[in-house]
Motif scaffolding. Structure first.
Motif, PDB file in Angstrom:
ATOM      1  N   ASP A   1     -44.850  15.541 -20.822  1.00 11.03           N
ATOM      2  CA  ASP A   1     -43.939  16.661 -20.613  1.00 11.03           C
ATOM      3  C   ASP A   1     -42.927  16.749 -21.769  1.00 11.03           C
ATOM      4  O   ASP A   1     -42.158  15.816 -21.978  1.00 11.03           O
ATOM      5  CB  ASP A   1     -43.233  16.419 -19.265  1.00 11.03           C
ATOM      6  CG  ASP A   1     -42.256  17.514 -18.921  1.00 11.03           C
ATOM      7  OD1 ASP A   1     -42.051  18.408 -19.775  1.00 11.03           O
ATOM      8  OD2 ASP A   1     -41.681  17.464 -17.826  1.00 11.03           O
ATOM      9  N   LEU A   2     -42.916  17.869 -22.479  1.00 14.05           N
ATOM     10  CA  LEU A   2     -42.025  17.997 -23.646  1.00 14.05           C
ATOM     11  C   LEU A   2     -40.552  18.046 -23.249  1.00 14.05           C
ATOM     12  O   LEU A   2     -39.690  17.594 -24.005  1.00 14.05           O
ATOM     13  CB  LEU A   2     -42.396  19.231 -24.459  1.00 14.05           C
ATOM     14  CG  LEU A   2     -43.656  19.077 -25.324  1.00 14.05           C
ATOM     15  CD1 LEU A   2     -44.128  20.430 -25.828  1.00 14.05           C
ATOM     16  CD2 LEU A   2     -43.419  18.126 -26.493  1.00 14.05           C
ATOM     17  N   ASP A   3     -40.259  18.586 -22.070  1.00 15.71           N
ATOM     18  CA  ASP A   3     -38.856  18.581 -21.628  1.00 15.71           C
ATOM     19  C   ASP A   3     -38.371  17.156 -21.366  1.00 15.71           C
ATOM     20  O   ASP A   3     -37.206  16.835 -21.601  1.00 15.71           O
ATOM     21  CB  ASP A   3     -38.676  19.432 -20.364  1.00 15.71           C
ATOM     22  CG  ASP A   3     -38.731  20.908 -20.717  1.00 15.71           C
ATOM     23  OD1 ASP A   3     -38.326  21.244 -21.851  1.00 15.71           O
ATOM     24  OD2 ASP A   3     -39.199  21.703 -19.884  1.00 15.71           O
TER      25      ASP A   3
ATOM     26  N   ILE B   1     -39.316  14.664 -23.125  1.00 18.98           N
ATOM     27  CA  ILE B   1     -39.055  14.117 -24.462  1.00 18.98           C
ATOM     28  C   ILE B   1     -37.636  14.492 -24.905  1.00 18.98           C
ATOM     29  O   ILE B   1     -36.885  13.663 -25.412  1.00 18.98           O
ATOM     30  CB  ILE B   1     -40.075  14.665 -25.503  1.00 18.98           C
ATOM     31  CG1 ILE B   1     -41.513  14.401 -25.062  1.00 18.98           C
ATOM     32  CG2 ILE B   1     -39.796  14.100 -26.894  1.00 18.98           C
ATOM     33  CD1 ILE B   1     -41.959  12.981 -25.115  1.00 18.98           C
ATOM     34  N   ARG B   2     -37.274  15.758 -24.688  1.00 16.50           N
ATOM     35  CA  ARG B   2     -35.930  16.207 -25.070  1.00 16.50           C
ATOM     36  C   ARG B   2     -34.868  15.377 -24.354  1.00 16.50           C
ATOM     37  O   ARG B   2     -33.923  14.900 -24.971  1.00 16.50           O
ATOM     38  CB  ARG B   2     -35.757  17.689 -24.705  1.00 16.50           C
ATOM     39  CG  ARG B   2     -34.402  18.238 -25.068  1.00 16.50           C
ATOM     40  CD  ARG B   2     -34.152  19.583 -24.416  1.00 16.50           C
ATOM     41  NE  ARG B   2     -32.868  20.126 -24.854  1.00 16.50           N
ATOM     42  CZ  ARG B   2     -31.687  19.745 -24.396  1.00 16.50           C
ATOM     43  NH1 ARG B   2     -31.608  18.806 -23.474  1.00 16.50           N
ATOM     44  NH2 ARG B   2     -30.583  20.289 -24.867  1.00 16.50           N
TER      45      ARG B   2
ATOM     46  N   ALA C   1     -44.240  13.330 -30.466  1.00 15.11           N
ATOM     47  CA  ALA C   1     -43.795  14.726 -30.356  1.00 15.11           C
ATOM     48  C   ALA C   1     -42.630  14.942 -31.308  1.00 15.11           C
ATOM     49  O   ALA C   1     -41.909  14.005 -31.645  1.00 15.11           O
ATOM     50  CB  ALA C   1     -43.355  15.032 -28.932  1.00 15.11           C
TER      51      ALA C   1
ATOM     52  N   TRP D   1     -39.224  17.270 -31.591  1.00 16.92           N
ATOM     53  CA  TRP D   1     -38.341  18.227 -30.932  1.00 16.92           C
ATOM     54  C   TRP D   1     -37.578  18.990 -32.002  1.00 16.92           C
ATOM     55  O   TRP D   1     -36.886  18.402 -32.838  1.00 16.92           O
ATOM     56  CB  TRP D   1     -37.369  17.520 -29.981  1.00 16.92           C
ATOM     57  CG  TRP D   1     -36.573  18.519 -29.218  1.00 16.92           C
ATOM     58  CD1 TRP D   1     -35.310  18.943 -29.501  1.00 16.92           C
ATOM     59  CD2 TRP D   1     -37.021  19.271 -28.089  1.00 16.92           C
ATOM     60  NE1 TRP D   1     -34.936  19.922 -28.605  1.00 16.92           N
ATOM     61  CE2 TRP D   1     -35.964  20.140 -27.727  1.00 16.92           C
ATOM     62  CE3 TRP D   1     -38.204  19.317 -27.355  1.00 16.92           C
ATOM     63  CZ2 TRP D   1     -36.076  21.022 -26.656  1.00 16.92           C
ATOM     64  CZ3 TRP D   1     -38.300  20.203 -26.279  1.00 16.92           C
ATOM     65  CH2 TRP D   1     -37.248  21.033 -25.931  1.00 16.92           C
TER      66      TRP D   1
ATOM     67  N   GLU E   1     -37.351  23.752 -28.790  1.00 19.85           N
ATOM     68  CA  GLU E   1     -38.718  23.519 -28.287  1.00 19.85           C
ATOM     69  C   GLU E   1     -39.362  22.357 -29.021  1.00 19.85           C
ATOM     70  O   GLU E   1     -38.976  22.025 -30.140  1.00 19.85           O
ATOM     71  CB  GLU E   1     -39.570  24.780 -28.433  1.00 19.85           C
ATOM     72  CG  GLU E   1     -39.756  25.201 -29.874  1.00 19.85           C
ATOM     73  CD  GLU E   1     -40.459  26.540 -30.012  1.00 19.85           C
ATOM     74  OE1 GLU E   1     -40.365  27.368 -29.091  1.00 19.85           O
ATOM     75  OE2 GLU E   1     -41.078  26.736 -31.069  1.00 19.85           O
ATOM     76  N   GLY E   2     -40.329  21.775 -28.364  1.00 22.45           N
ATOM     77  CA  GLY E   2     -41.034  20.652 -28.965  1.00 22.45           C
ATOM     78  C   GLY E   2     -42.502  20.954 -29.115  1.00 22.45           C
ATOM     79  O   GLY E   2     -43.008  21.962 -28.596  1.00 22.45           O
ATOM     80  N   ARG E   3     -43.180  20.077 -29.863  1.00 21.87           N
ATOM     81  CA  ARG E   3     -44.637  20.198 -29.953  1.00 21.87           C
ATOM     82  C   ARG E   3     -45.228  18.803 -30.095  1.00 21.87           C
ATOM     83  O   ARG E   3     -44.604  17.898 -30.646  1.00 21.87           O
ATOM     84  CB  ARG E   3     -45.059  21.088 -31.135  1.00 21.87           C
ATOM     85  CG  ARG E   3     -44.673  20.540 -32.480  1.00 21.87           C
ATOM     86  CD  ARG E   3     -45.066  21.483 -33.619  1.00 21.87           C
ATOM     87  NE  ARG E   3     -44.824  20.840 -34.897  1.00 21.87           N
ATOM     88  CZ  ARG E   3     -43.627  20.731 -35.468  1.00 21.87           C
ATOM     89  NH1 ARG E   3     -42.566  21.248 -34.878  1.00 21.87           N
ATOM     90  NH2 ARG E   3     -43.487  20.110 -36.623  1.00 21.87           N
ATOM     91  N   TRP E   4     -46.423  18.669 -29.557  1.00 29.68           N
ATOM     92  CA  TRP E   4     -47.114  17.386 -29.676  1.00 29.68           C
ATOM     93  C   TRP E   4     -47.765  17.291 -31.040  1.00 29.68           C
ATOM     94  O   TRP E   4     -48.254  18.294 -31.573  1.00 29.68           O
ATOM     95  CB  TRP E   4     -48.204  17.278 -28.613  1.00 29.68           C
ATOM     96  CG  TRP E   4     -47.675  17.314 -27.213  1.00 29.68           C
ATOM     97  CD1 TRP E   4     -47.813  18.335 -26.318  1.00 29.68           C
ATOM     98  CD2 TRP E   4     -46.929  16.302 -26.547  1.00 29.68           C
ATOM     99  NE1 TRP E   4     -47.185  18.019 -25.142  1.00 29.68           N
ATOM    100  CE2 TRP E   4     -46.639  16.773 -25.250  1.00 29.68           C
ATOM    101  CE3 TRP E   4     -46.457  15.037 -26.920  1.00 29.68           C
ATOM    102  CZ2 TRP E   4     -45.910  16.040 -24.326  1.00 29.68           C
ATOM    103  CZ3 TRP E   4     -45.741  14.296 -25.998  1.00 29.68           C
ATOM    104  CH2 TRP E   4     -45.473  14.796 -24.724  1.00 29.68           C
TER     105      TRP E   4
END
Ligand SMILES: Cc1cc2nc3c(=O)[nH]c(=O)nc-3n(C[C@H](O)[C@H](O)[C@H](O)COP(=O)(O)O)c2cc1C
Length: 191
Positions: A4-6, A8-9, A177, A179, A185-188
């Motif tokens: 989940d990218l959120d 990661i943030r 990832a 951020w 926003e993030g990306r893998w």
């Protein structure tokens, strides 16, 4: 498994906040890199979660201050061995000497910490082994009056983060990832 990218943030923000607040955190003493291909360990003193800005204390006479100036690129690298997590922060640094934020940082410092800014500037050549401090200041807990002149040499480094590259090592599969702070926003990416 982290998917989940959120997350990661949140993980980045909480680890930076913990790094600023706990000397036991692996993120308390990151390596700070500058555009002249130099790097050094510094103590992370603050993380503003609203603006994603890192705060460090430094000596205004140190070489990195001239390199960073009012907008030089800065990298901030940490590795938490227990968490198996590397964080590579990139951002724009700026030095402040006579601002309310620098004043507040000075006020919050102990006299023992202020003492570091009393002596010769970092990198000053000496004929003999030296702490750089004047003889009278060696081995004492100075008074606020004694360390007052050191304020002239004190500066803060603020790093406005632009991106954070987050790499988690795991046997089941590494995860990485990036951020993007401005885009929110993030990306893998492949580890
Ligand atoms: C554990 C540790 C913490 C340090 N913390 C700071 C710091 O908060 N600020 C700082 O300017 N230098 C700090 N230093 C010293 C720097 O690594 C570096 O030697 C010094 O700032 C020299 O300046 P330059 O990098 O501009 O040549 C620290 C060093 C160590 C080993």
């Amino acid at each position: 498994m982290i998917e989940d990218l959120d997350f990661i943030r949140e993980d980045i923000a909480s680890r930076l906040a913990e790094g600023a607040n706990s000397r036991h955190s692996a993120f308390h003493t990151p390596v700070v890199a500058t555009a002249d291909a130099d790097a050094r360990v510094m103590v992370l003193r603050g993380f503003d979660a609203d603006s994603w800005t890192l705060l460090f204390h430094t000596d205004a006479r140190s070489p990195k201050v001239a390199v960073i100036g009012e907008g030089g690129p800065v990298g901030v690298l940490s590795y938490d061995r227990k968490a198996k997590l590397q964080m590579r922060c990139r951002g724009t640094g700026r030095i402040e000497r006579d601002t309310p934020l620098a004043d507040a940082a000075w006020e919050e410092s102990t006299t023992f910490a202020r003492r570091c800014y009393l002596g010769e500037g970092p990198g000053t050549v000496s004929d003999q082994p030296t702490s750089g401090l004047p003889d009278w200041a060696e081995g004492i807990q100075p008074t606020p009056e004694q360390v007052a002149p050191a304020r002239d040499h004190f500066a803060i480094l603020l790093v406005q983060l632009e991106s954070v590259d987050w790499l988690h090592l795991a046997n089941a599969g590494h995860r990485r990832a990036v951020w993007d702070v401005a885009a929110g926003e993030g990306r893998w990416i492949a580890p």
